[in-house]
Design a protein around this motif. Structure first.
Motif: not given
Ligand SMILES: C[S@@+](CC[C@H](N)C(=O)[O-])C[C@H]1O[C@@H](n2cnc3c(N)ncnc32)[C@H](O)[C@@H]1O
Length: 200
Positions: A108-116
């Protein structure tokens, strides 16, 4: 419920609601995983394979009221359990839970600061390459893996995707079990914590 005034990760495992067959990242692994994500107040965090929700809950406590955590799991029961644990620790307002496959959600391409990432080991290369596109500058990616092959695939894929600071830590924990004659140290399964970041 035990006082939860501390701000560092470390909620005791036994405080979470558990359901048979839904895995949970154990306390010590959780603390190291979240530490490697270098979470900041106000960050948007994605927890892929949220399972019992223990990482979603700890992250929601750390990002504060201005932050938001999205837990994603393909298991309906895991999503429901994560929602209940968010409620249990009073952080539902800082989180949402989405029932979806990891690759579908990241696409979906949503942006995040951190991905776990705690699941999705079969498609780890695709998850890492999509995560690179979803992370904001300065963002962090942390993966947990139990298999050596997943670890080596993840490290190679992080390097190929242009991440900086790729590192792998093998965490081996033994906990004391108290018996009448003394304390026996009972080992838990080793877990690889693999982390990297996007340049500023
Ligand atoms: C080891 S558990 C994660 C535990 C979680 N970090 C916690 O704190 O409770 C892995 C989870 O990943 C989920 N999972 C595995 N593959 C997935 C995929 N392709 N997409 C979404 N979820 C996935 C599983 O359903 C499982 O709940």
């Amino acid at each position: 419920m035990q006082n939860l005034d501390w701000v560092v990760p470390g909620i005791p495992d036994e405080m979470f609601e558990r359901v048979e067959k839904i895995p949970m990242t154990k306390e010590e692994i959780r603390a190291i995983t979240i530490s490697k994500a270098r979470l900041r107040s106000g960050w948007k965090v994605l927890d892929i394979g949220c399972g019992s929700g223990s990482i979603t809950v700890e992250a929601a406590r750390l990002v504060g009221d201005g932050g938001k955590v999205t837990g994603v799991d393909r298991s309906h029961d895991a999503c429901q359990l994560t929602l209940r644990n968010l409620e249990r620790f009073g952080v539902s307002a800082r989180a949402e839970v989405v029932e979806a496959d990891a690759v579908d959600y990241l696409s979906r391409g949503e942006r995040f600061n951190a991905i776990i990432v705690g699941g999705a080991s079969e498609e780890i290369e695709e998850v890492i390459s999509l995560a690179r596109r979803c992370l904001l500058p300065g963002g962090t990616l942390v993966l947990n893996a139990i298999m050596l092959e997943t670890c080596t695939r993840a490290v190679a894929s992080m390097r190929a995707s242009g991440f900086e600071g790729v590192e792998c830590t093998e965490v081996i924990v033994a906990r004391g079990m108290y018996a009448s004659q003394g304390t026996a140290m009972i080992a838990r399964n080793p877990v690889f914590v693999i982390s990297c970041r996007v340049g500023e």
